[in-house]
Design a protein around this motif. Structure first.
Motif, PDB file in Angstrom:
ATOM      1  N   UNK A   8       0.834  -1.188   0.000  1.00 34.86           N
ATOM      2  CA  UNK A   8       0.000   0.000   0.000  1.00 34.86           C
ATOM      3  C   UNK A   8       0.876   1.248   0.000  1.00 34.86           C
ATOM      4  N   UNK A   9       0.618   2.154  -0.928  1.00 33.37           N
ATOM      5  CA  UNK A   9       1.368   3.402  -0.990  1.00 33.37           C
ATOM      6  C   UNK A   9       0.777   4.368   0.023  1.00 33.37           C
ATOM      7  N   UNK A  10       1.566   4.719   1.040  1.00 36.82           N
ATOM      8  CA  UNK A  10       1.092   5.546   2.146  1.00 36.82           C
ATOM      9  C   UNK A  10       1.382   7.027   1.929  1.00 36.82           C
ATOM     10  N   UNK A  11       2.419   7.322   1.142  1.00 37.68           N
ATOM     11  CA  UNK A  11       2.814   8.708   0.928  1.00 37.68           C
ATOM     12  C   UNK A  11       3.723   8.769  -0.283  1.00 37.68           C
ATOM     13  N   UNK A  12       3.673   9.884  -0.999  1.00 40.10           N
ATOM     14  CA  UNK A  12       4.623  10.084  -2.091  1.00 40.10           C
ATOM     15  C   UNK A  12       4.934  11.564  -2.235  1.00 40.10           C
ATOM     16  N   UNK A  13       6.173  11.834  -2.597  1.00 42.86           N
ATOM     17  CA  UNK A  13       6.628  13.169  -2.967  1.00 42.86           C
ATOM     18  C   UNK A  13       7.715  12.942  -4.011  1.00 42.86           C
ATOM     19  N   UNK A  14       7.288  12.650  -5.237  1.00 42.32           N
ATOM     20  CA  UNK A  14       8.244  12.220  -6.261  1.00 42.32           C
ATOM     21  C   UNK A  14       9.144  13.352  -6.723  1.00 42.32           C
ATOM     22  N   UNK A  15       8.622  14.593  -6.700  1.00 42.30           N
ATOM     23  CA  UNK A  15       9.443  15.734  -7.064  1.00 42.30           C
ATOM     24  C   UNK A  15      10.026  15.595  -8.456  1.00 42.30           C
ATOM     25  N   UNK A  16      11.194  16.185  -8.657  1.00 41.89           N
ATOM     26  CA  UNK A  16      11.910  16.094  -9.928  1.00 41.89           C
ATOM     27  C   UNK A  16      12.884  14.929  -9.825  1.00 41.89           C
ATOM     28  N   UNK A  17      12.594  13.855 -10.547  1.00 40.17           N
ATOM     29  CA  UNK A  17      13.406  12.645 -10.438  1.00 40.17           C
ATOM     30  C   UNK A  17      14.758  12.847 -11.127  1.00 40.17           C
ATOM     31  N   UNK A  18      15.809  12.548 -10.415  1.00 40.43           N
ATOM     32  CA  UNK A  18      17.168  12.739 -10.933  1.00 40.43           C
ATOM     33  C   UNK A  18      17.592  11.551 -11.787  1.00 40.43           C
TER      34      UNK A  18
END
Length: 215
Positions: free
Chosen positions: A92-102
């Motif tokens: 289960x995905x509880x949180x995400x902050x993918x932003x700018x992926x390097x």
């Protein structure tokens, strides 16, 4: 890009066997990853827990032959671990902050963490992190964090974060107090397995280790 995660618990006394068998199948495993364009694959360990993370293009699925290859690889390791997550399904995905992926992975450091939720606290954990997403709104985080995701299965929490080392700045006294306030509140609903807040609590926990990585 799709992000995926899985978790296992090593059977008692089988960690050395797990490491050995991983080395034995590594060439087969990386060939499988390359054929199926599975990228940024990594395995992480703390205590008797294994957390795995990987990425693929949106909608990419394994055909029957490659499903059989994956099953055969797992079978070679199966006597060393028990599943925490459901095989073939994401946690289960509880949180995400993918932003700018390097894309330049040489200039990142990882933060991977593991905790155990207190009984009945999964939805509270999710609600608190949903609040962070709502507060952020539609803005894209420029960094230094990217590809940040938190997953849950079997009462455990596993976090994965890629941190751009060229964008890190020294923590201020104000931000440190905000961290302490957040982590103190989180201790109401979970217990740490890794040593992320030992600096704050004075306790001693396991240091997470990267067992393997394949770009």
């Amino acid at each position: 890009m799709e992000r995926h995660a899985f978790a296992m618990k090593i059977k008692e006394g089988r960690m050395n066997a797990y490491r050995k068998k991983l080395g034995e199948i590594w060439k087969e495993l990386t060939d499988f990853l390359d054929r199926n364009e599975i990228r940024n694959f990594s395995l992480w360990n703390a205590e008797d827990l294994i957390f795995g993370y990987y990425e693929n293009e949106d909608g990419r699925k394994l055909d029957k032959n490659e499903e059989a290859v994956r099953s055969a690889l797992i079978e070679k390791m199966q006597d060393t671990f028990q599943w925490i997550s459901v095989p073939g399904q994401d946690m289960r995905l509880m949180y995400h902050d993918f932003g700018i992926v390097r894309e330049c992975k040489e200039l990142i450091r990882h933060r991977v963490f593991m905790t155990k939720l207190k009984e009945g606290c999964e939805e509270e954990y999710k609600a608190r992190h949903d609040g962070l997403i709502a507060k952020r709104g539609d803005t894209v985080d420029p960094g230094p964090d990217s590809n940040f995701s938190i997953w849950s299965a079997g009462g455990y929490i596993f976090g994965y974060d890629e941190i751009d080392t060229t964008m890190e700045i020294q923590e201020t006294a104000e931000s440190r107090q905000e961290t302490i306030a957040w982590e103190t509140r989180q201790l109401e609903i979970m217990d740490w397995i890794t040593n992320d807040v030992d600096w704050m609590t004075g306790e001693v926990h396991a240091d997470v280790k990267c067992l393997a990585w394949h770009r």
